[in-house]
Design an enzyme around this catalytic site. Structure first.
Site, short mmCIF file in Angstrom:
data_model
loop_
_atom_site.label_atom_id
_atom_site.label_comp_id
_atom_site.label_asym_id
_atom_site.label_seq_id
_atom_site.Cartn_x
_atom_site.Cartn_y
_atom_site.Cartn_z
N LYS A 52 22.04 13.41 45.14
CA LYS A 52 21.63 12.16 45.73
C LYS A 52 20.33 12.47 46.28
CE LYS A 52 26.31 10.26 45.62
NZ LYS A 52 27.57 10.49 46.26
N GLN A 96 30.23 10.88 51.95
CA GLN A 96 30.75 11.44 50.63
C GLN A 96 32.23 11.62 50.89
OE1 GLN A 96 29.11 12.03 47.88
NE2 GLN A 96 30.89 12.76 46.75
N ASP A 119 27.21 2.45 49.51
CA ASP A 119 28.37 2.63 48.40
C ASP A 119 29.02 1.25 48.43
OD1 ASP A 119 28.71 5.15 47.33
OD2 ASP A 119 29.18 5.86 49.42
N1 GUN Z 1 33.04 10.66 45.81
C1 GUN Z 1 33.03 10.45 44.60
N2 GUN Z 1 32.16 9.43 44.19
C2 GUN Z 1 31.72 8.91 45.16
C3 GUN Z 1 30.92 7.85 45.76
O1 GUN Z 1 30.34 7.28 44.79
N3 GUN Z 1 30.25 7.78 47.01
C4 GUN Z 1 31.02 8.40 48.02
N4 GUN Z 1 30.64 8.25 49.07
N5 GUN Z 1 31.89 9.47 47.70
C5 GUN Z 1 32.20 9.74 46.46
#
Ligand code: GUN
Length: 281
Positions: A52, A96, A119
């Site tokens: 990311k 995350q 998100d």
């Molecule tokens: N863990 C797995 N996929 C995601 C996501 O799209 N966002 C976040 N914050 N954590 C994740």
């Protein structure tokens, strides 16, 4: 043989627009910024977070990296979210998931300012989706919608079946398809006759994380199949869909990797820039 839906290509097109918009905003004095919070040292999460941050850098989005030790306390994490909410350089915040077991994710997620919820997992973002109000949408389902549109898949009036009812993917996926006027069924582990239900689908989205669960017999000839599942099996990433055999009956299909995955990341960046746009006065 199905047409393969190229998520990398569609993501690249979206990223190009995101980078252009980031540059435009920067010229207006608002340089988009994404804060990424990772607690603990789960290797998969570290990989995602690093990707990311790399995406952000490539698109001209500043990233603010917060890696906290596994024994971080709830209050410390919430205090970090508060400070990111107050930071004008931060337009998007991502915590995350999953968090280490001693931490409660929901109050943390809901503490993120709705305008910075990159998100789209917070109650406000999800509530706005249910209401049909504009807001930040969950990245993976939003990415699936972009793929369907990029490949001219008719959605209005189509029968869409979503397998999986998670808050991150299944539920918002169903709502976005509904918003686009599909007739939506949501299946899960208690669904009876799952294969029969799936065979009804014009659009079949699987998001459960069971490798190669969706077989050729589950798919109506000509259906569009979107595979959100990813499981690491013997070092390889495999989807929910038995790709080779399903590709023989589907009209369009997403591969794993290279289907939905790149879209999730692209939508996260698009959300961050959309959040920054709101900060331009
Ligand atoms: N863990 C797995 N996929 C995601 C996501 O799209 N966002 C976040 N914050 N954590 C994740």
């Amino acid at each position: 043989m199905a047409e393969i839906i190229d998520g990398r290509k569609v993501a690249a097109a979206i990223n190009e627009r995101t980078a252009a918009e980031a540059a435009r905003l920067a010229a207006l004095g608002v340089s988009p910024g994404l804060a990424v919070v990772l607690v603990g040292d789960d290797p998969a999460s570290q990989t995602y977070v690093t990707m990311k941050e790399r995406d952000a850098a490539a698109l001209g989005i500043a990233s603010f990296d917060h890696r906290l030790p596994a024994d971080t306390e709830q209050g410390q994490l919430e205090a970090l979210v508060d400070s990111l909410n107050a930071d004008p350089a931060v337009h998007g915040i991502l915590v995350q998931l999953p968090l280490p077991r001693h931490l409660d994710a929901e109050p943390v997620i809901d503490r993120i300012s709705p305008g910075k919820d990159a998100d789209g997992f917070g109650v406000s973002s999800l509530g706005r989706l249910v209401r049909g109000l504009p807001g930040l949408r969950s990245c993976t389902p939003a990415g699936v919608m972009e793929l369907l549109r990029a490949y001219d898949v008719p959605i209005e009036g189509a029968r869409a079946v979503v397998v999986g009812r998670s808050t991150m993917v299944g539920k918002p996926m169903a709502l976005l398809l509904l918003e686009a006027d599909a007739t939506v069924m949501v299946c899960h582990s208690r669904t009876r006759d799952l294969a029969d239900v799936c065979r009804e689908a014009d659009i079949l989205v699987s998001a459960v994380g069971r490798p190669r669960m969706v077989r050729r017999e589950w798919v109506k000839p000509g259906a569009v199949v979107v595979d959100v599942g990813t499981t690491r099996l013997d070092g390889k990433l495999v989807g929910d869909v038995a790709f080779e055999e399903v590709a023989e009956v589907a009209s369009k299909i997403t591969p794993v990797p290279g289907g939905v995955g790149p879209m999730t990341r692209a939508m996260l960046m698009a959300n961050t820039v959309a959040a920054a746009r709101k900060a331009v006065r």
